[in-house]
Design an enzyme around this catalytic site. Structure first.
Site, PDB file in Angstrom:
ATOM      1  N   THR A   1       0.822  -1.211   0.000  1.00  9.28           N
ATOM      2  CA  THR A   1       0.000   0.000   0.000  1.00  9.28           C
ATOM      3  C   THR A   1       0.856   1.261   0.000  1.00  9.28           C
ATOM      4  OG1 THR A   1      -1.657  -1.209   1.237  1.00  9.28           O
ATOM      5  CG2 THR A   1      -1.842   1.185   1.290  1.00  9.28           C
TER       6      THR A   1
ATOM      7  N   GLY B   1       2.486  -3.155   8.143  1.00 11.72           N
ATOM      8  CA  GLY B   1       2.814  -3.494   9.526  1.00 11.72           C
ATOM      9  C   GLY B   1       4.253  -3.960   9.633  1.00 11.72           C
TER      10      GLY B   1
ATOM     11  N   GLU C   1      -6.408  -5.677   3.899  1.00 12.53           N
ATOM     12  CA  GLU C   1      -6.483  -6.825   2.979  1.00 12.53           C
ATOM     13  C   GLU C   1      -7.695  -6.750   2.076  1.00 12.53           C
ATOM     14  OE1 GLU C   1      -3.916  -8.538   1.872  1.00 12.53           O
ATOM     15  OE2 GLU C   1      -3.460  -8.588   3.996  1.00 12.53           O
TER      16      GLU C   1
HETATM   17  C1  LIG Z   1      -4.081 -15.544  14.103  1.00 11.83           C
HETATM   18  C2  LIG Z   1      -3.531 -14.927  12.852  1.00 11.83           C
HETATM   19  C3  LIG Z   1      -4.381 -13.784  12.424  1.00 11.83           C
HETATM   20  C4  LIG Z   1      -3.840 -13.149  11.195  1.00 11.83           C
HETATM   21  C5  LIG Z   1      -4.419 -11.781  11.083  1.00 11.83           C
HETATM   22  C6  LIG Z   1      -3.431 -10.896  10.474  1.00 11.83           C
HETATM   23  C7  LIG Z   1      -3.878  -9.501  10.596  1.00 11.83           C
HETATM   24  C8  LIG Z   1      -2.962  -8.700   9.734  1.00 11.83           C
HETATM   25  C9  LIG Z   1      -3.396  -7.319   9.690  1.00 11.83           C
HETATM   26  C10 LIG Z   1      -3.073  -6.543   8.728  1.00 11.83           C
HETATM   27  C11 LIG Z   1      -2.266  -6.945   7.538  1.00 11.83           C
HETATM   28  C12 LIG Z   1      -2.714  -6.175   6.389  1.00 11.83           C
HETATM   29  C13 LIG Z   1      -2.135  -6.337   5.242  1.00 11.83           C
HETATM   30  C14 LIG Z   1      -2.606  -5.609   4.052  1.00 11.83           C
HETATM   31  O1  LIG Z   1      -3.549  -4.879   4.070  1.00 11.83           O
HETATM   32  S1  LIG Z   1      -1.720  -5.902   2.626  1.00 11.83           S
HETATM   33  C15 LIG Z   1      -2.491  -4.931   1.406  1.00 11.83           C
HETATM   34  C16 LIG Z   1      -3.832  -5.465   1.002  1.00 11.83           C
HETATM   35  N1  LIG Z   1      -4.309  -4.789  -0.170  1.00 11.83           N
HETATM   36  C17 LIG Z   1      -5.385  -5.140  -0.817  1.00 11.83           C
HETATM   37  O2  LIG Z   1      -6.067  -6.063  -0.425  1.00 11.83           O
HETATM   38  C18 LIG Z   1      -5.663  -4.403  -2.098  1.00 11.83           C
HETATM   39  C19 LIG Z   1      -7.064  -4.573  -2.574  1.00 11.83           C
HETATM   40  N2  LIG Z   1      -7.125  -4.470  -4.024  1.00 11.83           N
HETATM   41  C20 LIG Z   1      -7.134  -5.557  -4.851  1.00 11.83           C
HETATM   42  O3  LIG Z   1      -7.070  -6.690  -4.382  1.00 11.83           O
HETATM   43  C21 LIG Z   1      -7.274  -5.310  -6.326  1.00 11.83           C
HETATM   44  O4  LIG Z   1      -6.681  -4.217  -6.834  1.00 11.83           O
HETATM   45  C22 LIG Z   1      -8.725  -5.304  -6.750  1.00 11.83           C
HETATM   46  C23 LIG Z   1      -9.292  -6.685  -6.466  1.00 11.83           C
HETATM   47  C24 LIG Z   1      -9.556  -4.259  -6.023  1.00 11.83           C
HETATM   48  C25 LIG Z   1      -8.808  -5.001  -8.247  1.00 11.83           C
HETATM   49  O5  LIG Z   1      -7.960  -5.868  -8.978  1.00 11.83           O
HETATM   50  P1  LIG Z   1      -7.203  -5.371 -10.295  1.00 11.83           P
HETATM   51  O6  LIG Z   1      -6.439  -6.502 -10.861  1.00 11.83           O
HETATM   52  O7  LIG Z   1      -6.459  -4.187  -9.967  1.00 11.83           O
HETATM   53  O8  LIG Z   1      -8.324  -4.930 -11.261  1.00 11.83           O
HETATM   54  P2  LIG Z   1      -9.596  -5.584 -11.808  1.00 11.83           P
HETATM   55  O9  LIG Z   1     -10.719  -5.239 -10.900  1.00 11.83           O
HETATM   56  O10 LIG Z   1      -9.679  -5.128 -13.204  1.00 11.83           O
HETATM   57  O11 LIG Z   1      -9.335  -7.152 -11.797  1.00 11.83           O
HETATM   58  C26 LIG Z   1      -8.946  -7.894 -12.920  1.00 11.83           C
HETATM   59  C27 LIG Z   1      -9.423  -9.302 -12.767  1.00 11.83           C
HETATM   60  O12 LIG Z   1      -8.683  -9.962 -11.728  1.00 11.83           O
HETATM   61  C28 LIG Z   1      -9.567 -10.482 -10.758  1.00 11.83           C
HETATM   62  N3  LIG Z   1      -8.892 -10.480  -9.460  1.00 11.83           N
HETATM   63  C29 LIG Z   1      -8.645  -9.451  -8.657  1.00 11.83           C
HETATM   64  N4  LIG Z   1      -8.000  -9.867  -7.553  1.00 11.83           N
HETATM   65  C30 LIG Z   1      -7.837 -11.177  -7.696  1.00 11.83           C
HETATM   66  C31 LIG Z   1      -7.237 -12.187  -6.868  1.00 11.83           C
HETATM   67  N5  LIG Z   1      -6.700 -11.894  -5.679  1.00 11.83           N
HETATM   68  N6  LIG Z   1      -7.221 -13.453  -7.315  1.00 11.83           N
HETATM   69  C32 LIG Z   1      -7.786 -13.764  -8.500  1.00 11.83           C
HETATM   70  N7  LIG Z   1      -8.376 -12.871  -9.322  1.00 11.83           N
HETATM   71  C33 LIG Z   1      -8.397 -11.594  -8.914  1.00 11.83           C
HETATM   72  C34 LIG Z   1     -10.740  -9.539 -10.811  1.00 11.83           C
HETATM   73  O13 LIG Z   1     -11.885 -10.088 -10.214  1.00 11.83           O
HETATM   74  C35 LIG Z   1     -10.859  -9.350 -12.296  1.00 11.83           C
HETATM   75  O14 LIG Z   1     -11.428 -10.515 -12.856  1.00 11.83           O
HETATM   76  P3  LIG Z   1     -12.322 -10.402 -14.151  1.00 11.83           P
HETATM   77  O15 LIG Z   1     -13.566  -9.741 -13.732  1.00 11.83           O
HETATM   78  O16 LIG Z   1     -12.540 -11.841 -14.534  1.00 11.83           O
HETATM   79  O17 LIG Z   1     -11.567  -9.620 -15.157  1.00 11.83           O
HETATM   80  C1  LIG Z   2      -4.071  -1.430  10.514  1.00 14.94           C
HETATM   81  C2  LIG Z   2      -3.697  -1.521   9.071  1.00 14.94           C
HETATM   82  C3  LIG Z   2      -2.688  -2.389   8.676  1.00 14.94           C
HETATM   83  C4  LIG Z   2      -2.291  -2.459   7.347  1.00 14.94           C
HETATM   84  N1  LIG Z   2      -1.259  -3.273   6.989  1.00 14.94           N
HETATM   85  C5  LIG Z   2      -0.812  -3.269   5.717  1.00 14.94           C
HETATM   86  C6  LIG Z   2       0.313  -4.056   5.335  1.00 14.94           C
HETATM   87  O1  LIG Z   2       0.887  -4.783   6.142  1.00 14.94           O
HETATM   88  N2  LIG Z   2       0.769  -3.984   4.060  1.00 14.94           N
HETATM   89  C7  LIG Z   2       0.159  -3.187   3.132  1.00 14.94           C
HETATM   90  O2  LIG Z   2       0.613  -3.153   2.000  1.00 14.94           O
HETATM   91  N3  LIG Z   2      -0.941  -2.472   3.455  1.00 14.94           N
HETATM   92  C8  LIG Z   2      -1.432  -2.474   4.715  1.00 14.94           C
HETATM   93  N4  LIG Z   2      -2.544  -1.741   5.049  1.00 14.94           N
HETATM   94  C9  LIG Z   2      -3.233  -0.972   4.026  1.00 14.94           C
HETATM   95  C10 LIG Z   2      -4.582  -1.570   3.633  1.00 14.94           C
HETATM   96  O3  LIG Z   2      -4.398  -2.716   2.866  1.00 14.94           O
HETATM   97  C11 LIG Z   2      -5.385  -0.535   2.865  1.00 14.94           C
HETATM   98  O4  LIG Z   2      -5.685   0.517   3.764  1.00 14.94           O
HETATM   99  C12 LIG Z   2      -6.647  -1.143   2.305  1.00 14.94           C
HETATM  100  O5  LIG Z   2      -6.351  -2.033   1.251  1.00 14.94           O
HETATM  101  C13 LIG Z   2      -7.654  -0.085   1.810  1.00 14.94           C
HETATM  102  O6  LIG Z   2      -7.084   0.750   0.879  1.00 14.94           O
HETATM  103  P1  LIG Z   2      -7.128   2.346   1.029  1.00 14.94           P
HETATM  104  O7  LIG Z   2      -6.599   2.687   2.382  1.00 14.94           O
HETATM  105  O8  LIG Z   2      -6.434   2.869  -0.152  1.00 14.94           O
HETATM  106  O9  LIG Z   2      -8.646   2.737   1.002  1.00 14.94           O
HETATM  107  P2  LIG Z   2      -9.391   3.447  -0.166  1.00 14.94           P
HETATM  108  O10 LIG Z   2      -9.379   2.569  -1.357  1.00 14.94           O
HETATM  109  O11 LIG Z   2      -8.893   4.827  -0.343  1.00 14.94           O
HETATM  110  O12 LIG Z   2     -10.853   3.459   0.431  1.00 14.94           O
HETATM  111  C14 LIG Z   2     -11.543   4.629   0.852  1.00 14.94           C
HETATM  112  C15 LIG Z   2     -13.019   4.541   0.408  1.00 14.94           C
HETATM  113  O13 LIG Z   2     -13.077   4.507  -1.012  1.00 14.94           O
HETATM  114  C16 LIG Z   2     -13.895   3.450  -1.443  1.00 14.94           C
HETATM  115  N5  LIG Z   2     -13.393   2.921  -2.739  1.00 14.94           N
HETATM  116  C17 LIG Z   2     -12.112   2.802  -3.154  1.00 14.94           C
HETATM  117  N6  LIG Z   2     -12.059   2.245  -4.376  1.00 14.94           N
HETATM  118  C18 LIG Z   2     -13.308   1.966  -4.733  1.00 14.94           C
HETATM  119  C19 LIG Z   2     -13.898   1.358  -5.883  1.00 14.94           C
HETATM  120  N7  LIG Z   2     -13.168   0.893  -6.889  1.00 14.94           N
HETATM  121  N8  LIG Z   2     -15.232   1.223  -5.912  1.00 14.94           N
HETATM  122  C20 LIG Z   2     -15.996   1.669  -4.888  1.00 14.94           C
HETATM  123  N9  LIG Z   2     -15.488   2.248  -3.776  1.00 14.94           N
HETATM  124  C21 LIG Z   2     -14.172   2.398  -3.692  1.00 14.94           C
HETATM  125  C22 LIG Z   2     -13.821   2.394  -0.352  1.00 14.94           C
HETATM  126  O14 LIG Z   2     -14.976   1.567  -0.345  1.00 14.94           O
HETATM  127  C23 LIG Z   2     -13.711   3.270   0.904  1.00 14.94           C
HETATM  128  O15 LIG Z   2     -15.006   3.592   1.357  1.00 14.94           O
HETATM  129  C24 LIG Z   2      -2.950  -1.661   6.381  1.00 14.94           C
HETATM  130  C25 LIG Z   2      -3.997  -0.805   6.774  1.00 14.94           C
HETATM  131  C26 LIG Z   2      -4.368  -0.733   8.095  1.00 14.94           C
HETATM  132  C27 LIG Z   2      -5.482   0.195   8.487  1.00 14.94           C
END
Ligand SMILES: CCCCCCCC/C=C\C/C=C/C(=O)SCCNC(=O)CCNC(=O)[C@H](O)C(C)(C)COP(=O)(O)OP(=O)(O)OC[C@H]1O[C@@H](n2cnc3c(N)ncnc32)[C@H](O)[C@@H]1OP(=O)(O)O
Ligand SMILES: Cc1cc2nc3c(=O)[nH]c(=O)nc-3n(C[C@H](O)[C@H](O)[C@H](O)COP(=O)(O)OP(=O)(O)OC[C@H]3O[C@@H](n4cnc5c(N)ncnc54)[C@H](O)[C@@H]3O)c2cc1C
Length: 673
Positions: free
Chosen positions: A150, A189, A432
């Site tokens: 991110t 994180g 996530e």
């Molecule tokens: C006791 C243990 C407990 C453990 C708990 C741990 C707690 C840890 C706490 C915090 C850790 C946090 C970590 C993080 O947050 S890491 C960062 C996470 N970030 C995200 O999740 C980003 C979200 N965004 C996306 O996943 C993607 O950009 C998207 C899905 C919103 C859009 O995908 P993108 O490819 O950019 O564009 P499209 O929408 O055009 O998609 C194309 C196509 O691909 C399909 N698709 C998307 N994602 C996936 C996937 N993961 N696997 C398979 N296919 C995927 C999508 O549906 C489209 O398909 P199509 O319609 O058939 O074309």
């Molecule tokens: C505690 C914590 C731990 C984290 N740990 C990690 C980590 O370890 N590694 C890492 O890489 N990231 C990490 N993240 C980041 C996290 O994965 C992102 O915050 C998360 O994926 C959401 O993305 P954003 O913050 O850009 O939200 P945004 O996408 O800016 O969302 C803001 C608003 O916009 C809306 N929105 C955005 N796009 C769309 C769309 N296409 N259609 C409709 N609505 C939309 C959402 O629904 C939401 O209401 C962490 C975040 C937190 C809070």
């Protein structure tokens, strides 16, 4: 009575709680074994519990958590991480054992991302050769890593990531850069202060062409003195609502050169001359997120089951007001409204438990195939994991807050253990994959499967119901009693989902036919698309719960109580979303009346087993760290005891008295005289 007698914790269980345990209709241990996955798994958990809690550094956490500063809390959390790593190495824990331990210790320890994401990313995104190099040293803790994806400007839209990795064929290196302020990594994180390595997700540029997001192993800090390496600026992003133990960080990269081999090349490759080839679709690089979505769904179970344990035990020992004017004050658990606050959370905990057990099984099967290069199951897996993550965390957060409120004023005290749970649960709806965005991914899949079904394809998997013969639906409930039928309840959810999905498909299609570009037609219907995804997810969770209960190999007593709970979960969901069910004509007004009556009848039915149902989660008091929810139910004594740990009480007269209060009081008294 002396001061000490007030504070002393009685040796016996609070009689009000004992009374609850005595009236349970089933053996709690039998249910605990089902929850854990068998008697031997319960034994394993207890063995690990004993090991972990024999160390005072794990036991002293409640004090630090409640009364420490952010920095103290982080420091103690680093110690905890290291101890966990040492224990893992010493005892050669399997992933399963390690997961159990993580659910026991206060979640989110400082170096948590090393095992949660860094190692899983290497396992999923590296070639065998790269694994031999990086995974080996990561598992030996020679390097400590995180997952930096991110950015300040983009979390959701991964195609918008601005960090660049530009290939230089002259030196066979990638040059990593943060070209703008919005490109800096922000949130990962364990990034701010703990990790010395990261998997950095960056846009790959080779031969002047951009190839989307790819993973790169980057060293951030010296292994000698932990200083950031030249060209790297890294730090902590600041105070958050909760999760104080994790150093969420920012990262700026300035012309950082890494070897070509540091690009993780399982799914795409850059050859020495800079030629790009992809052996899998770009989404294969999202594999680490898919795993985490499963784990976060499981984590939602941990949070809701802990919260409801606290809420129900406390409600059994708290007496307030009289139900019967002739009797003593009633346990607050007797009030129907209190049951209405607590039992949806209780039912949700069991629903998530059974549903995520199944999800995990499906994940393992799909992942085995994916690792062999068969990506056929990826779209279905993406739909299921995105939907589960969104559904479980959304409902968990809502119910945890309601349960906190059910504890009245004491629920707002840190010593209750539940307030902290609200703030640590809050980010789970965002991390996530933000929940709305995840539901929209589900909706996208539903639309595709719907049109496949329409063109005669036999649909398999979680959307198979889209290809059923959908003759007009007639709700089979002819009385309140009929509404208890789990299979009919599943049908009601199935038809609701089908109708909501088919309606939104029709609207989107009409809008497109009327001349709206597809993206505008989508945006015009986004709220309905999320509604359709929610309906689909709700159906799946109800179905998973009902099937798990049906297939349970357990005593009749346990089956009976879980059937009531499952029925309550389904009925509650219909009543709460009655507008949707009425509008789709899956139920009628008369049926809604019966369902509402059944909902309250079920509260009374579940009531005698409420404490036993939370006891079955079998949380150790240290795991709960709650004065209100301890096993012995001595809530008041524990609350009073917790005041001793508050640093404000370490002196009878606080130092501010001498600085501010004393002169003020003296001044006021002088004026009076
Ligand atoms: C006791 C243990 C407990 C453990 C708990 C741990 C707690 C840890 C706490 C915090 C850790 C946090 C970590 C993080 O947050 S890491 C960062 C996470 N970030 C995200 O999740 C980003 C979200 N965004 C996306 O996943 C993607 O950009 C998207 C899905 C919103 C859009 O995908 P993108 O490819 O950019 O564009 P499209 O929408 O055009 O998609 C194309 C196509 O691909 C399909 N698709 C998307 N994602 C996936 C996937 N993961 N696997 C398979 N296919 C995927 C999508 O549906 C489209 O398909 P199509 O319609 O058939 O074309
Ligand atoms: C505690 C914590 C731990 C984290 N740990 C990690 C980590 O370890 N590694 C890492 O890489 N990231 C990490 N993240 C980041 C996290 O994965 C992102 O915050 C998360 O994926 C959401 O993305 P954003 O913050 O850009 O939200 P945004 O996408 O800016 O969302 C803001 C608003 O916009 C809306 N929105 C955005 N796009 C769309 C769309 N296409 N259609 C409709 N609505 C939309 C959402 O629904 C939401 O209401 C962490 C975040 C937190 C809070």
């Amino acid at each position: 009575m002396s001061y000490l007698e007030f504070g002393a914790i009685p040796l016996q269980v609070n009689p009000d709680l004992q009374e609850e345990r005595d009236q349970a209709s089933f053996h709690v241990t039998e249910l605990t074994h089902i929850i854990d996955g068998g008697a031997e798994k319960t034994q394993l958990r207890k063995r690990l519990e004993k090991l972990i809690y024999s160390d005072p550094d794990f036991r002293r956490f409640p004090d630090v958590r409640t009364f420490g500063t952010k920095s103290e809390f982080y420091g103690a959390s680093v110690l905890k991480s290291i101890k966990l790593f040492q224990l893992r190495k010493e005892h050669q824990w399997t992933d399963e054992e390690s997961d159990i331990v993580h659910s026991l210790v206060d979640h989110g320890h400082a170096l948590g991302l090393h095992h949660a994401m860094f190692i899983p990313a290497l396992e999923r995104l590296a070639t065998d050769e790269q694994k031999a190099k990086w995974l080996t040293i990561a598992k030996q803790y020679k390097i400590l890593g995180t997952y930096a994806q991110t950015e300040l400007g983009h979390g959701t839209y991964l195609q918008g990531l601005e960090t660049t990795a530009t290939y230089d064929p002259g030196t066979q290196e990638f040059i990593l850069n943060t070209p703008t302020i919005s490109a800096m990594k922000w949130w990962p994180g364990s990034l701010g202060k703990s990790s010395n390595y990261a998997i950095v997700l960056a846009t790959l540029i080779t031969r002047g062409k951009r190839h989307g997001m790819h993973p790169f192993v980057v060293q951030l800090r010296s292994l000698e003195d932990h200083q950031p390496l030249p060209g790297i600026k890294v730090g902590e992003i600041g105070a958050k609502m909760g999760t104080l133990s994790t150093d969420n960080g920012y990262l700026i990269l300035n012309n950082i050169r890494i070897l070509r081999e540091n690009m993780l090349m399982k799914n795409a490759q850059v050859s020495p001359d800079g030629t790009f080839t992809a052996s899998a679709p770009n989404q294969a690089n999202y594999a680490t997120m898919v795993l985490l979505r499963v784990r976060i769904s499981e984590f939602a179970y941990t949070n809701i089951s802990k919260a409801v344990t606290i809420g129900i035990r406390y409600s059994a020992v708290r007496r307030q007001s009289k139900l019967d004017p002739e009797e003593k004050e009633a346990k607050i658990l007797e009030y129907q409204t209190q049951q209405y606050k607590l039992f949806p959370g209780l039912a949700l905990a069991y629903a998530i438990l059974f549903s995520t057990k199944l999800l995990k099984k499906k994940y393992r099967e799909a992942q085995t195939e994916i690792m062999k290069g068969n990506l056929q199951s990826l779209p279905e897996l993406h739909c299921e994991t995105s939907g589960s993550k969104a559904f479980c965390t959304e409902h968990m957060l809502k119910e945890v807050e309601i349960i906190r409120q059910s504890c009245g004023g004491h629920g707002y005290l840190a010593a209750s253990g539940i307030g902290m749970m609200t703030s640590s649960s809050a980010p789970l709806v965002t991390v996530e994959g933000e929940n709305t965005v995840m539901y929209l991914q589900v909706a996208r899949y539903l639309l595709k499967r719907f049109s496949n079904a329409k063109s005669g394809e036999q649909i398999e998997g979680c959307t198979s119901y889209l290809s059923m013969n959908h003759a007009p639906y007639l709700c089979p409930f002819l009385s309140e009693k009929d509404c208890r039928n789990l299979s009919s309840l599943c049908d009601v959810y199935r038809y609701r989902a089908f109708i909501v999905i088919s309606r939104v498909v029709r609207t989107v299609q009409t809008d497109i036919k009327d001349g709206l570009p597809q993206h505008d037609a989508f945006n015009k219907n986004l709220v309905h698309l999320v509604r359709a995804a929610r309906a689909h997810c709700y159906f799946n969770v109800v179905k998973d719960f009902a099937e798990a209960v049906k297939e349970l190999d357990a005593s009749i007593q346990i089956c009976t109580v879980l059937i009531s709970l499952c029925c309550f979960f389904a009925v509650h969901g219909i009543v709460e979303n009655s507008g949707d069910f009425l509008q789709t004509q899956t139920i009628g007004v008369e049926q809604l009346k019966w369902l509402k009556n059944l909902q309250t009848s079920l509260l009374a039915e579940i009531r005698p087993n409420a404490v036993a149902l939370v006891d079955a989660f079998d949380y150790h008091d240290i795991t709960l760290t709650s004065a209100l929810g301890s096993y012995d139910g001595n809530a008041y004594e524990r609350l009073y005891q917790s005041t001793e740990k508050d640093s404000m009480n370490s002196q009878e007269v606080h130092s501010s008295y001498h600085t501010y209060l004393k002169p003020f009081i003296q001044e006021m008294n002088k004026a009076k005289l």
